[in-house]
Design a protein around this motif. Sequence first.
Motif, PDB file in Angstrom:
ATOM      1  N   ALA A 193      98.530   1.031  23.070  1.00 12.07           N
ATOM      2  CA  ALA A 193      97.892   1.445  21.822  1.00 12.07           C
ATOM      3  C   ALA A 193      98.566   2.715  21.331  1.00 12.07           C
ATOM      4  N   GLU A 194      98.686   2.838  20.020  1.00 11.03           N
ATOM      5  CA  GLU A 194      99.165   4.074  19.407  1.00 11.03           C
ATOM      6  C   GLU A 194      97.963   4.820  18.864  1.00 11.03           C
ATOM      7  N   ILE A 195      97.820   6.077  19.270  1.00 10.07           N
ATOM      8  CA  ILE A 195      96.686   6.859  18.798  1.00 10.07           C
ATOM      9  C   ILE A 195      97.165   8.150  18.140  1.00 10.07           C
ATOM     10  N   ILE A 196      96.381   8.609  17.182  1.00  5.25           N
ATOM     11  CA  ILE A 196      96.669   9.865  16.496  1.00  5.25           C
ATOM     12  C   ILE A 196      95.910  10.987  17.197  1.00  5.25           C
ATOM     13  N   VAL A 197      96.653  11.944  17.744  1.00  5.03           N
ATOM     14  CA  VAL A 197      96.070  13.094  18.435  1.00  5.03           C
ATOM     15  C   VAL A 197      96.583  14.359  17.774  1.00  5.03           C
ATOM     16  N   ASP A 198      95.680  15.103  17.156  1.00  4.07           N
ATOM     17  CA  ASP A 198      96.069  16.361  16.484  1.00  4.07           C
ATOM     18  C   ASP A 198      97.240  16.151  15.524  1.00  4.07           C
ATOM     19  N   GLY A 199      97.191  15.053  14.787  1.00  2.00           N
ATOM     20  CA  GLY A 199      98.210  14.785  13.782  1.00  2.00           C
ATOM     21  C   GLY A 199      99.477  14.139  14.298  1.00  2.00           C
ATOM     22  N   LYS A 200      99.576  13.948  15.603  1.00  3.40           N
ATOM     23  CA  LYS A 200     100.758  13.329  16.193  1.00  3.40           C
ATOM     24  C   LYS A 200     100.400  11.959  16.764  1.00  3.40           C
ATOM     25  N   THR A 201     101.393  11.041  16.746  1.00  3.77           N
ATOM     26  CA  THR A 201     101.187   9.708  17.294  1.00  3.77           C
ATOM     27  C   THR A 201     101.698   9.653  18.728  1.00  3.77           C
ATOM     28  N   VAL A 202     100.837   9.198  19.636  1.00  9.00           N
ATOM     29  CA  VAL A 202     101.242   9.034  21.033  1.00  9.00           C
ATOM     30  C   VAL A 202     100.927   7.609  21.469  1.00  9.00           C
ATOM     31  N   SER A 203     101.734   7.090  22.371  1.00  9.87           N
ATOM     32  CA  SER A 203     101.537   5.746  22.904  1.00  9.87           C
ATOM     33  C   SER A 203     100.916   5.841  24.294  1.00  9.87           C
ATOM     34  N   VAL A 204      99.865   5.074  24.504  1.00 12.77           N
ATOM     35  CA  VAL A 204      99.178   5.079  25.795  1.00 12.77           C
ATOM     36  C   VAL A 204      98.843   3.638  26.191  1.00 12.77           C
ATOM     37  N   LEU A 205      98.640   3.437  27.468  1.00 14.43           N
ATOM     38  CA  LEU A 205      98.196   2.148  27.952  1.00 14.43           C
ATOM     39  C   LEU A 205      96.738   1.930  27.565  1.00 14.43           C
ATOM     40  N   ILE A 206      96.410   0.717  27.179  1.00 16.93           N
ATOM     41  CA  ILE A 206      95.021   0.414  26.789  1.00 16.93           C
ATOM     42  C   ILE A 206      94.066   0.709  27.938  1.00 16.93           C
ATOM     43  N   LYS A 207      94.512   0.489  29.183  1.00 21.39           N
ATOM     44  CA  LYS A 207      93.635   0.724  30.323  1.00 21.39           C
ATOM     45  C   LYS A 207      93.356   2.208  30.536  1.00 21.39           C
TER      46      LYS A 207
END
Length: 212
Positions: A193-207
């Motif tokens: 999943a790609e999530i927006i954290v403090d205006g930045k996009t980071v990729s993380v595992l769904i788990k």
Amino acid sequence: MHLKRQEAPRRWPVPRKGSVYIVRPNSNLNNGIPILVVLRDMLKIAQNRKEVKRAIHLRQILVNEKPVTDDKRAVSLFDTITIVPTKKHYVIELSKNRKFEAKESPYSGTKVAKIINKKMLKQKKVQLNLNDGSNVLSDKDYKINDSIVINLKDKKIEKHIPLKEKANVLVFDGKHAGESGRIEKMNPEHKMAEIIVDGKTVSVLIKQIMAI
């Protein structure tokens, strides 16, 4: 069996130097922390193990509405600890440095948990297995990776939080643990999943994420 302090999980906020050993939780070593460590080392409302054991004996410590019976009892993310004499409540959270912290909080009477597995039972009941090691029965077929909000008194599901695009999430594992944001894009095929954290996009595992 003892646990060497140097081998304690990195999310435990305890010094690596000091006594050789530290108490091992009776379950959930990687995702929990003993109530003894929380009360003595994190909240510092007890000076030693003897004081913690006495408070437990007097039924002065509750976790999720239930009296604690063992100082090695593991507490995990979003568990609520109640100190009966002071009527104070603390919720286990993750700090941005990926350590457990116990934050004083108004009592909500609920807990959010992630569905990590499920099992079909008789009479169209579904057993939802949760990330904290517990399970709950439901007559609705919620999806794995979704979250539910549980009433701590009657263990009933109060709310369903789907894990989907635009959902607010907490990263609870991996290098971004402790960060929270909003899902911008889901890629179930690659379990990312790609999530927006403090205006930045980071990729993380769904788990590694939980809808909140």
